[in-house]
Write an enzyme that holds these catalytic residues in place. Structure first.
Site: not given
Ligand code: PLP
Length: 375
Positions: A201, A326
């Site tokens: 989401a 990341c």
């Protein structure tokens, strides 16, 4: 606080105001446990099921094929480990690519340690897999193909429908990490022959900490978190009701005017690229120029240090990313940039700019002026 110029929508997005409003009651008076038999519990179960319907509708699935999780990473884990552990015919082979998100790559690494053989497909300069290499990699032992819909660093969109066809022809399951794609491009799981699909989401203006996995009806997969019977026994734990409700609202909003939004995003992207090209000679746009996420710009400035560039942009209130969120802070260059054949110098000078729905031309002008000044 000074104004923030946010160009890192592939890392996360801000929760849409309407989404937030929809979520708020579930933190206070609508607090019932969806598994409880009384009204305020049952009502929350209905709220979850409405979100399930909304998500299913957008990807042309059935509501019962949607399982809620805590994030995109968990959806990837559940998909890949779930079908591998449920595979009773003891097949031992999975096919994926060299450019997957670490949620897929590290899941495969764990399975490799458990005796599963993994094929990591190469990609070309644009970041696309070869359908021929894929087909050649399939054997009688292949359980699953896991290939991302769109890449989080370079924005390249893979030929998902063709991959789905190949998987179907060879009776191999097909999972796609669509975390970057959902909210940005249209996806139809039936038409594209997708068996499992991951989403999250917070990548489409919904809240963090909630994801979903689509699993085609009839496909067996084992739960990886044991406990109660939530999500038909496939994902134990009391549901994140507010998050799930927010996710349902967010996906509905994301697809409401998707064609117009994408047209605007692509215009902004092209404006940004052209303006940069006119001001900086030594730069290279990475990824595909045709099959690309609308808001993604990935550029190498050879000779520059993107971490330094990032920090100097941050001093001006600008948020961008070096390769991928990341990877920031890691000394090793991005596996995606290596896979598309960049050399170390190019990879180290790579900046990812990901545009979102609230960005304006004026903000892009400020970004470009800042980049030009710093370089
Ligand atoms: C962000 C991302 C994930 C991880 O999703 P989380 O909800 O942050 O765990 C996985 N795959 C891709 C392609 C992503 O961009």
């Amino acid at each position: 606080m000074n104004k923030i110029y946010y160009f890192d929508h592939a890392a996360t997005t801000a929760v849409n105001e309407e989404v937030l409003k929809t979520m708020l009651p579930y933190f206070s008076y609508s607090f019932g446990n969806p598994s409880s038999a009384y009204t305020i519990g049952r009502r929350n179960k209905m709220a979850i099921d409405l979100a399930r319907q909304r998500i299913a509708k957008v990807i042309n699935a059935q509501p019962k094929e949607i399982y809620f999780t805590s994030c995109g990473s968990e959806s990837d884990n559940l998909a890949i480990k779930g079908v591998t552990y449920a595979n009773t015919r003891r097949k031992k082979h999975i096919i994926t690519t060299k450019i997957e998100h670490h949620a897929v790559l590290n899941t495969c690494k764990t399975l490799e340690e458990e005796g599963i053989e993994i094929t990591y497909l190469n990609v070309d300069k644009e970041g696309k897999i070869s359908l021929e290499e894929l087909e050649n990699a399939i054997s009688d032992d292949t359980i699953l193909i896991s290939i991302m819909t769109a890449n989080n660093e370079i924005g390249t969109i893979e030929p998902i429908k063709k991959i789905g066809n190949i998987a179907r022809t060879h009776k191999v399951l097909f999972h796609t990490d669509a975390v970057q794609a959902i909210g940005n491009i249209e996806i139809d799981v039936e038409e594209m022959n997708i068996d499992l699909l991951s989403m999250s989401a917070h990548k489409f203006y919904g809240p963090k900490g909630v994801g979903a996995l689509y699993v085609k009806n009839g496909i067996e997969f084992k739960q990886i978190q044991d406990g109660g019977h939530q999500e038909k026994g496939k994902r134990a734990g009391t549901e994140n009701v507010a998050g799930i409700v927010g996710m349902g609202k967010a996906i509905e909003i994301a697809y409401k005017n998707i064609k117009e939004h994408n047209k605007k995003l692509i215009e902004l992207r092209e404006y940004c690229i052209e303006k940069l090209q006119s001001k900086i000679q030594n730069m290279k746009i990475n990824g595909s120029m045709t099959d690309r996420l609308p808001g993604n710009i990935n550029i190498s400035f050879p000779g520059e240090d993107s971490t330094e560039l990032l920090l100097k942009l941050d001093e001006r209130g600008i948020c961008t990313s070096a390769g991928s969120a990341c990877n920031t802070g890691q000394a090793t260059p991005s596996h995606v940039l290596m896979a598309i054949g960049l050399n170390n110098e190019q990879a180290e000078g790579t900046l990812r700019i990901t545009l979102g729905r609230e960005n304006t031309k004026e903000e892009i002008d400020y970004l470009i002026d800042s980049i030009v000044e710093i370089i």
